[in-house]
Scaffold this motif. Sequence first.
Motif, PDB file in Angstrom:
ATOM      1  N   SER A  92      -6.435  41.384 -20.372  1.00  0.00           N
ATOM      2  CA  SER A  92      -4.766  41.352 -20.656  1.00  0.00           C
ATOM      3  C   SER A  92      -4.478  39.971 -20.490  1.00  0.00           C
ATOM      4  CB  SER A  92      -4.149  42.194 -19.713  1.00  0.00           C
ATOM      5  OG  SER A  92      -4.440  43.581 -20.009  1.00  0.00           O
ATOM      6  N   GLY A  93      -4.752  39.236 -19.429  1.00  0.00           N
ATOM      7  CA  GLY A  93      -4.409  37.800 -19.389  1.00  0.00           C
ATOM      8  C   GLY A  93      -5.468  37.090 -18.773  1.00  0.00           C
ATOM      9  N   ILE A  94      -5.407  35.761 -18.891  1.00  0.00           N
ATOM     10  CA  ILE A  94      -6.398  34.614 -18.370  1.00  0.00           C
ATOM     11  C   ILE A  94      -5.688  33.703 -17.934  1.00  0.00           C
ATOM     12  CG2 ILE A  94      -8.128  33.046 -18.896  1.00  0.00           C
ATOM     13  CD1 ILE A  94      -9.501  35.870 -18.991  1.00  0.00           C
ATOM     14  N   LEU A  95      -5.628  33.285 -16.339  1.00  0.00           N
ATOM     15  CA  LEU A  95      -4.984  32.319 -16.003  1.00  0.00           C
ATOM     16  C   LEU A  95      -5.963  30.988 -15.891  1.00  0.00           C
ATOM     17  CD1 LEU A  95      -2.331  31.296 -14.608  1.00  0.00           C
ATOM     18  CD2 LEU A  95      -3.344  31.999 -12.555  1.00  0.00           C
ATOM     19  N   ALA A  96      -5.777  30.076 -16.557  1.00  0.00           N
ATOM     20  CA  ALA A  96      -6.569  28.811 -16.647  1.00  0.00           C
ATOM     21  C   ALA A  96      -5.575  27.639 -16.032  1.00  0.00           C
ATOM     22  CB  ALA A  96      -7.065  28.433 -18.089  1.00  0.00           C
ATOM     23  N   GLY A  97      -5.833  27.212 -14.859  1.00  0.00           N
ATOM     24  CA  GLY A  97      -5.043  26.139 -14.277  1.00  0.00           C
ATOM     25  C   GLY A  97      -3.711  26.983 -14.089  1.00  0.00           C
ATOM     26  N   ASP A  98      -2.548  26.232 -14.761  1.00  0.00           N
ATOM     27  CA  ASP A  98      -1.221  26.727 -14.769  1.00  0.00           C
ATOM     28  C   ASP A  98      -0.775  27.532 -16.036  1.00  0.00           C
ATOM     29  OD1 ASP A  98      -0.763  24.612 -16.202  1.00  0.00           O
ATOM     30  OD2 ASP A  98       0.992  23.709 -14.866  1.00  0.00           O
ATOM     31  N   LEU A  99      -1.688  27.617 -16.863  1.00  0.00           N
ATOM     32  CA  LEU A  99      -1.502  28.385 -17.990  1.00  0.00           C
ATOM     33  C   LEU A  99      -2.141  29.752 -18.125  1.00  0.00           C
ATOM     34  CD1 LEU A  99      -2.094  25.334 -20.796  1.00  0.00           C
ATOM     35  CD2 LEU A  99      -0.044  26.147 -19.713  1.00  0.00           C
ATOM     36  N   LEU A 100      -1.199  30.620 -18.263  1.00  0.00           N
ATOM     37  CA  LEU A 100      -1.552  31.922 -18.384  1.00  0.00           C
ATOM     38  C   LEU A 100      -1.359  32.385 -20.121  1.00  0.00           C
ATOM     39  CD1 LEU A 100      -2.194  34.975 -17.566  1.00  0.00           C
ATOM     40  CD2 LEU A 100       0.544  35.098 -17.500  1.00  0.00           C
ATOM     41  N   PHE A 101      -2.673  33.008 -20.594  1.00  0.00           N
ATOM     42  CA  PHE A 101      -2.885  33.251 -21.986  1.00  0.00           C
ATOM     43  C   PHE A 101      -2.889  34.777 -21.765  1.00  0.00           C
ATOM     44  CE2 PHE A 101      -4.479  29.166 -21.446  1.00  0.00           C
ATOM     45  CZ  PHE A 101      -4.063  28.483 -22.631  1.00  0.00           C
ATOM     46  N   VAL A 102      -1.635  35.398 -22.585  1.00  0.00           N
ATOM     47  CA  VAL A 102      -1.776  37.025 -22.649  1.00  0.00           C
ATOM     48  C   VAL A 102      -2.356  37.443 -23.906  1.00  0.00           C
ATOM     49  CG1 VAL A 102      -0.080  38.830 -22.489  1.00  0.00           C
ATOM     50  CG2 VAL A 102       0.501  36.748 -21.000  1.00  0.00           C
ATOM     51  N   SER A 103      -3.137  38.324 -23.988  1.00  0.00           N
ATOM     52  CA  SER A 103      -3.618  38.863 -25.215  1.00  0.00           C
ATOM     53  C   SER A 103      -2.379  39.545 -25.989  1.00  0.00           C
ATOM     54  CB  SER A 103      -4.778  39.932 -24.898  1.00  0.00           C
ATOM     55  OG  SER A 103      -5.915  39.161 -24.267  1.00  0.00           O
ATOM     56  N   GLY A 104      -2.863  39.715 -27.064  1.00  0.00           N
ATOM     57  CA  GLY A 104      -2.046  40.545 -28.036  1.00  0.00           C
ATOM     58  C   GLY A 104      -1.649  41.958 -27.428  1.00  0.00           C
ATOM     59  N   GLN A 105      -0.291  42.394 -27.186  1.00  0.00           N
ATOM     60  CA  GLN A 105       0.129  43.572 -26.721  1.00  0.00           C
ATOM     61  C   GLN A 105       0.936  44.096 -27.586  1.00  0.00           C
ATOM     62  OE1 GLN A 105      -0.743  44.268 -23.479  1.00  0.00           O
ATOM     63  NE2 GLN A 105      -1.917  42.666 -23.665  1.00  0.00           N
ATOM     64  N   GLY A 106       0.785  45.651 -27.566  1.00  0.00           N
ATOM     65  CA  GLY A 106       1.700  46.400 -28.488  1.00  0.00           C
ATOM     66  C   GLY A 106       2.129  47.481 -27.787  1.00  0.00           C
ATOM     67  N   PRO A 107       2.801  48.614 -28.779  1.00  0.00           N
ATOM     68  CA  PRO A 107       3.813  49.574 -28.071  1.00  0.00           C
ATOM     69  C   PRO A 107       2.759  50.648 -27.432  1.00  0.00           C
ATOM     70  CG  PRO A 107       3.699  49.695 -30.459  1.00  0.00           C
ATOM     71  CD  PRO A 107       3.151  48.423 -29.977  1.00  0.00           C
ATOM     72  N   LEU A 108       2.021  50.610 -26.705  1.00  0.00           N
ATOM     73  CA  LEU A 108       1.157  51.754 -26.145  1.00  0.00           C
ATOM     74  C   LEU A 108       1.495  52.084 -24.866  1.00  0.00           C
ATOM     75  CD1 LEU A 108      -2.561  49.980 -26.754  1.00  0.00           C
ATOM     76  CD2 LEU A 108      -1.118  51.459 -28.107  1.00  0.00           C
ATOM     77  N   ASP A 109       1.229  53.523 -24.341  1.00  0.00           N
ATOM     78  CA  ASP A 109       1.134  54.182 -23.071  1.00  0.00           C
ATOM     79  C   ASP A 109      -0.030  53.688 -22.480  1.00  0.00           C
ATOM     80  OD1 ASP A 109       0.765  55.739 -20.928  1.00  0.00           O
ATOM     81  OD2 ASP A 109       2.137  57.019 -21.649  1.00  0.00           O
ATOM     82  N   LEU A 110       0.090  52.602 -21.560  1.00  0.00           N
ATOM     83  CA  LEU A 110      -1.171  52.223 -20.842  1.00  0.00           C
ATOM     84  C   LEU A 110      -1.932  53.198 -19.925  1.00  0.00           C
ATOM     85  CD1 LEU A 110      -0.310  48.316 -20.942  1.00  0.00           C
ATOM     86  CD2 LEU A 110      -1.882  49.681 -22.553  1.00  0.00           C
ATOM     87  N   VAL A 111      -1.383  54.045 -19.763  1.00  0.00           N
ATOM     88  CA  VAL A 111      -1.833  55.269 -18.890  1.00  0.00           C
ATOM     89  C   VAL A 111      -2.674  56.005 -19.894  1.00  0.00           C
ATOM     90  CG1 VAL A 111      -1.497  57.046 -17.286  1.00  0.00           C
ATOM     91  CG2 VAL A 111       0.068  55.184 -17.049  1.00  0.00           C
ATOM     92  N   THR A 112      -2.189  56.584 -20.952  1.00  0.00           N
ATOM     93  CA  THR A 112      -2.956  57.397 -21.750  1.00  0.00           C
ATOM     94  C   THR A 112      -3.784  56.786 -22.922  1.00  0.00           C
ATOM     95  OG1 THR A 112      -1.256  57.731 -23.294  1.00  0.00           O
ATOM     96  CG2 THR A 112      -1.146  59.297 -21.303  1.00  0.00           C
ATOM     97  N   GLY A 113      -3.138  55.478 -23.263  1.00  0.00           N
ATOM     98  CA  GLY A 113      -3.808  54.784 -24.265  1.00  0.00           C
ATOM     99  C   GLY A 113      -3.173  54.880 -25.915  1.00  0.00           C
ATOM    100  N   GLU A 114      -2.063  56.010 -25.812  1.00  0.00           N
ATOM    101  CA  GLU A 114      -1.511  56.296 -26.861  1.00  0.00           C
ATOM    102  C   GLU A 114      -0.606  55.357 -27.610  1.00  0.00           C
ATOM    103  OE1 GLU A 114      -1.982  59.721 -28.462  1.00  0.00           O
ATOM    104  OE2 GLU A 114      -3.749  59.869 -27.014  1.00  0.00           O
ATOM    105  N   VAL A 115      -0.506  55.439 -28.725  1.00  0.00           N
ATOM    106  CA  VAL A 115       0.719  54.483 -29.354  1.00  0.00           C
ATOM    107  C   VAL A 115       1.793  55.336 -29.066  1.00  0.00           C
ATOM    108  CG1 VAL A 115       1.548  53.539 -31.736  1.00  0.00           C
ATOM    109  CG2 VAL A 115      -0.920  53.585 -31.135  1.00  0.00           C
ATOM    110  N   GLN A 116       2.897  54.460 -28.831  1.00  0.00           N
ATOM    111  CA  GLN A 116       4.186  54.989 -28.809  1.00  0.00           C
ATOM    112  C   GLN A 116       5.082  54.454 -29.846  1.00  0.00           C
ATOM    113  OE1 GLN A 116       5.235  56.832 -25.550  1.00  0.00           O
ATOM    114  NE2 GLN A 116       3.041  56.689 -25.840  1.00  0.00           N
ATOM    115  N   HIS A 117       5.040  55.274 -31.083  1.00  0.00           N
ATOM    116  CA  HIS A 117       5.620  55.067 -32.201  1.00  0.00           C
ATOM    117  C   HIS A 117       7.366  55.129 -32.015  1.00  0.00           C
ATOM    118  CE1 HIS A 117       2.238  54.901 -34.765  1.00  0.00           C
ATOM    119  NE2 HIS A 117       1.639  56.003 -33.943  1.00  0.00           N
TER     120      HIS A 117
END
Length: 130
Positions: A20-45
């Motif tokens: 989901s994210g990588i902290l390298a030094g003081d920079l945080l790179f957040v992967s592409g996120q979308g409209p998901l319910d992250l408990v179920t993995g279902e798309v929240q249209h």
Amino acid sequence: MSKLEIKHPDKAVNTGAYSSGILAGDLLFVSGQGPLDLVTGEVQHGTIEEETLLTLSHIQKIVEAAGGTIDDIVKCTVHLEDIREFDRYDAAYGSFFTGIRPARTTVQSVLSDGIKIEIDAIARITPKQA
């Protein structure tokens, strides 16, 4: 330079072979996120506004898990399924960031599962003083 994995605190499902994210030094790179319910993995249209705000809330939680705030986000790359929804997306996005807004690139892309938006981000996380 070492790197540290930052996890979304609510994510309970596997959504792919990435961090989901990588902290390298003081920079945080957040992967592409979308409209998901992250408990179920279902798309929240929903509307582009609803999907934008849900996606940004996922980014916010990852940034906060790394010790930052949304004010620490310096760059976002946004993929829209339909560029004709730009104005509505932009209004929702603008309501989320109230201070200095991050630099941003917005493009139209082919997105999976019928989602309207995907956003990745870069934040600068400064260590908190004890």
